[in-house]
Design an enzyme around this catalytic site. Structure first.
Site, PDB file in Angstrom:
ATOM      1  N   SER A  10       0.791  -1.232   0.000  1.00  0.00           N
ATOM      2  CA  SER A  10       0.000   0.000   0.000  1.00  0.00           C
ATOM      3  C   SER A  10       0.817   1.274   0.000  1.00  0.00           C
ATOM      4  CB  SER A  10      -0.943   0.022   1.207  1.00  0.00           C
ATOM      5  OG  SER A  10      -1.858  -1.044   1.117  1.00  0.00           O
ATOM      6  N   THR A  11       1.981   1.307   0.623  1.00  0.00           N
ATOM      7  CA  THR A  11       2.748   2.545   0.739  1.00  0.00           C
ATOM      8  C   THR A  11       4.184   2.329   0.313  1.00  0.00           C
ATOM      9  OG1 THR A  11       3.447   2.148   3.022  1.00  0.00           O
ATOM     10  CG2 THR A  11       1.315   3.226   2.706  1.00  0.00           C
TER      11      THR A  11
END
Length: 538
Positions: A10-11
């Site tokens: 996600s990041t």
């Protein structure tokens, strides 16, 4: 069978520090080898949420899979949540892949190709979406609390600021806060100065400021300044020390309700009064308020001069092949000379008369002192009612906020449906709240007018300095100061009538530097009749 592998976290922070992507790829490669599949391509998405499709590698994968013929027959993911965490979008993209003859296979959530398998994938997708929303809700709650404690949540600080890490014993990990970047802050101050004061007497817009910075080799963290970047910077309240977290819904690209914002006090780069003055000027110069031609044209009286007989604006016209320039009533220009009796007037003659009248009849010690006395008397009379007005406004504001909060609570608890009627009611409450805030701010500013502390000596010095600047046509300041203090000029063919703002003129005189701030209007007419001016006509 040829397959493609898709791995995602996600990041970017996860991608840098986590082992998830290497582990996903290792497991998918081993699974493909055991099942006799050959890996045609690998797509790796570091730092992209699965709640939307704004993912470069994902879009490239979908595009490749729809080629004729497709380079692979299946897309392998570790779990279905790596592909999508939105059940509707999941179904749409899976259907698109099926039309191209490409399967979606999860190595940890394997399902059959029949109706039961399709139902199982939908259930998995719904649980992934629910888990994503729950995680997001709790993460946002933690980030908001972090912001309330004065810490910075973002990755990139606003231009002019940098992050400073704090090693707090009671906290898990390190916290960050925003501090002024002394290398970038001068550029921020210069941008505000150029917008408000202009350059060499000429007003500058965002595009001109960006060009000026580029011409002098001033970069925005290695990139060129653009009009949009300058515009964003001028509108960011962080520069007056009011940083706001959770203001925008990044997925919907919409501003959230103000009650969801978290305000964080930081060290200001720009004085609050200067920031508000620039905000007012941006509003005044916006195309919805003032046509762009009025701001950009070098013509002195464009946008100020009006015909007193018909009320139309007076704009420039030429004669003798452009050798002569005039101010002419728009009614006469559009409908002919018989439509209005106000004659055209030579531009240079009108400009000189207006500037001379402003300097000789307004900026005199006697006239300024008389205005100061009138203003002090007006403020004295208004003071008694201002406190009561403020109390009334604040009371209504509190009642309005209470009603709004109750409305949202009723929706959250499921007592009221969020239908169009309720949305309309919420919009009306929001609009009234904004109107009340403007009224409160205006009343407070009236109470804080600095003219009561203005001495006669300061007033005389201000009048002399401003008079010199207004009459110096070569410096380019004439138009700027005329537009600052004059709101309208009317001409009927024989007489000029000017109207201006006493409070703006006197407040400017009360500042340490002329033009530092702007004050809302009060007593609009400081010059009703020029008396000795019998008009510019022969």
């Amino acid at each position: 069978m040829a397959v493609a592998l898709y791995a995602r976290v996600s990041t970017t922070k996860q991608a840098d520090k986590d082992l998830s992507i290497p582990d996903q790829l290792r497991q998918m490669r081993d699974w493909s080898k055991r099942n006799g599949y050959s890996v045609a391509k690998e797509y790796v998405e570091p730092g992209a949420s699965a709640t939307d499709d704004r993912r470069p590698e994902f879009q490239q994968m979908i595009s490749d899979s729809t080629l004729k013929p497709s380079p692979y027959e299946a897309i392998i993911v570790h779990s279905l949540s790596r592909f999508f965490r939105d059940s509707l979008q999941f179904a749409l993209y899976e259907r698109q892949l099926k039309k191209s003859g490409v399967k979606l296979i999860s190595i940890t959530q394997q399902t059959s190709d029949d109706a039961g398998g399709e139902m199982a994938r939908k259930i998995f997708s719904m649980f992934d979406e629910y888990q994503s929303k729950e995680t997001g809700k709790h993460t946002l709650r933690a980030l908001k609390e972090n912001a309330r404690q004065g810490f910075f949540n973002g990755s990139k600080p606003p231009f002019g600021y940098k992050t400073e890490e704090l090693d707090l014993p009671a906290a898990k990990g390190k916290k960050k806060r925003l501090v002024i970047d002394e290398a970038e802050a001068p550029t921020v101050r210069r941008i505000f100065e150029l917008y408000y004061s202009g350059l060499n007497g000429c007003e500058m817009g965002c595009l001109q400021i960006a060009a000026n910075l580029d011409e002098h080799g001033v970069k925005r963290r290695g990139a060129k300044w653009t009009r949009n970047r300058v515009q964003q910077l001028l509108g960011d309240a962080a520069y007056m020390g009011d940083y706001v977290f959770n203001k925008k819904d990044m997925q919907a690209q919409q501003i959230k309700p103000e009650e969801e914002w978290v305000r964080v006090s930081i060290d200001p780069i720009i004085d609050k009064q200067v920031f508000l003055a620039v905000a007012q000027r941006r509003h005044d110069r916006s195309p919805a308020v003032t046509p762009a031609r009025v701001v950009s044209t070098p013509t002195l009286l464009t946008g100020l001069l009006r015909c007193d007989n018909c009320g139309a604006g007076m704009t420039t016209a030429t004669g003798k092949g452009g050798r002569y320039q005039y101010y002419k009533c728009n009614t006469r220009i559009g409908r002919g000379a018989g439509a209005c009796c106000t004659p055209a007037v030579p531009m240079q003659k009108m400009d000189d008369l207006v500037l001379a009248a402003f300097a000789d009849k307004v900026l005199t010690p006697e006239r300024l002192r008389a205005m100061l006395q009138e203003m002090k008397q007006h403020l004295k009379q208004a003071a008694s009612g201002q406190d009561e007005t403020l109390r009334t406004l604040k009371k209504e504001l509190v009642e309005l906020e209470t009603a709004t909060n109750r409305l949202y609570e009723a929706v959250e608890k499921g007592l009221l449906p969020m239908d169009d009627t309720l949305k309309g009611r919420a919009q009306k409450l929001k609009a009234r709240r904004e109107a009340l805030l403007i009224e409160v701010a205006g009343t407070n500013r009236m109470k804080e007018l600095p003219v009561t502390m203005l001495s006669a000596r300061q007033l005389d010095t201000f009048g002399t300095a401003l008079r010199a600047r207004v009459l110096d046509r070569t410096a380019g300041f004439s138009k700027r100061y005329l537009r600052e203090f004059v709101s309208e000029i009317r001409f009927d063919g024989k007489r000029i009538v000017m109207r201006g703002k006493k409070a703006v003129l006197l407040a400017a005189a009360a500042q340490k530097e002329m033009g530092t701030t702007r004050v809302p209007r009060s007593e609009p007419n400081w010059l009703l009749n020029l008396g000795s001016n019998q008009g510019p006509t022969d």
